[in-house]
Enzyme design. Structure first.
Site, PDB file in Angstrom:
ATOM      1  N   GLY A  86       0.755  -1.237   0.000  1.00  0.00           N
ATOM      2  CA  GLY A  86       0.000   0.000   0.000  1.00  0.00           C
ATOM      3  C   GLY A  86       0.786   1.287   0.000  1.00  0.00           C
ATOM      4  O   GLY A  86       0.213   2.344   0.256  1.00  0.00           O
ATOM      5  N   HIS A  93      -5.214  -2.206  -1.635  1.00  0.00           N
ATOM      6  CA  HIS A  93      -5.132  -3.237  -2.672  1.00  0.00           C
ATOM      7  C   HIS A  93      -4.346  -4.425  -2.150  1.00  0.00           C
ATOM      8  O   HIS A  93      -3.378  -4.281  -1.426  1.00  0.00           O
ATOM      9  CB  HIS A  93      -4.541  -2.700  -3.975  1.00  0.00           C
ATOM     10  CG  HIS A  93      -3.194  -2.059  -3.845  1.00  0.00           C
ATOM     11  ND1 HIS A  93      -3.017  -0.811  -3.270  1.00  0.00           N
ATOM     12  CD2 HIS A  93      -1.971  -2.472  -4.235  1.00  0.00           C
ATOM     13  CE1 HIS A  93      -1.733  -0.481  -3.318  1.00  0.00           C
ATOM     14  NE2 HIS A  93      -1.073  -1.476  -3.887  1.00  0.00           N
ATOM     15  N   LEU A  94      -4.836  -5.605  -2.518  1.00  0.00           N
ATOM     16  CA  LEU A  94      -4.182  -6.857  -2.177  1.00  0.00           C
ATOM     17  C   LEU A  94      -3.441  -7.361  -3.408  1.00  0.00           C
ATOM     18  O   LEU A  94      -3.981  -7.343  -4.511  1.00  0.00           O
ATOM     19  CB  LEU A  94      -5.204  -7.914  -1.746  1.00  0.00           C
ATOM     20  CG  LEU A  94      -6.242  -7.516  -0.699  1.00  0.00           C
ATOM     21  CD1 LEU A  94      -7.123  -8.715  -0.373  1.00  0.00           C
ATOM     22  CD2 LEU A  94      -5.596  -6.968   0.543  1.00  0.00           C
TER      23      LEU A  94
END
Length: 141
Positions: A86, A93-94
């Site tokens: 991040g 977001h992954l």
């Protein structure tokens, strides 16, 4: 001001979109650790994942598991990598990607010039795997 991820989600910028539902969208990163490297992003612009509402976090992680099953089926890696960093884009977001060694868990190893045809092939392969797993309603075409 919207993030680059929101612009991809809204189709203002191009992206290889893999999954879409009312809360999250998944698409390929432009600098993958491996072909198949997918970013899973909530539609809501929330900078830090710890600030996600609990219901959204639960949904995000449930979809991450489904996409990871697709990555496993499509690429047969030893593991499916999962990371939340991040620092590059202020929008939760992954990172999900097929991995075969611990060395593949470093952003120092990204491919800064992936081949477009291999990216397209990987996207098609992942979408097909997700359809085979029964998630076709959410697979982007």
């Amino acid at each position: 001001m919207s993030t680059v991820f929101s612009k991809i989600i809204d189709r203002e910028l191009p992206g290889r979109i893999i999954w879409e539902d009312e809360q999250v969208v998944a698409f390929f990163t432009i600098e993958p650790l491996a072909y198949g490297h997918t970013l899973l992003v909530p539609r809501a612009e929330i900078d830090h994942w710890v600030d996600l509402p609990q219901e959204l976090a639960a949904h995000l992680f449930a979809v991450a598991q489904k996409i990871s099953q697709g990555l496993d089926k499509a690429f047969a890696p030893q593991r499916v990598g999962f990371m939340i960093a991040g620092f590059d884009v202020p929008h939760t977001h992954l990172h999900l990607w097929p991995a075969n060694s611990q060395a593949e868990f470093s952003f120092e190893a990204v491919n800064r010039a992936p081949e477009a045809d291999k990216m397209d092939e990987a996207a098609d392969k992942l979408r097909a795997a997700l359809v085979e797993l029964g998630y076709g309603d959410f697979v982007a075409s």
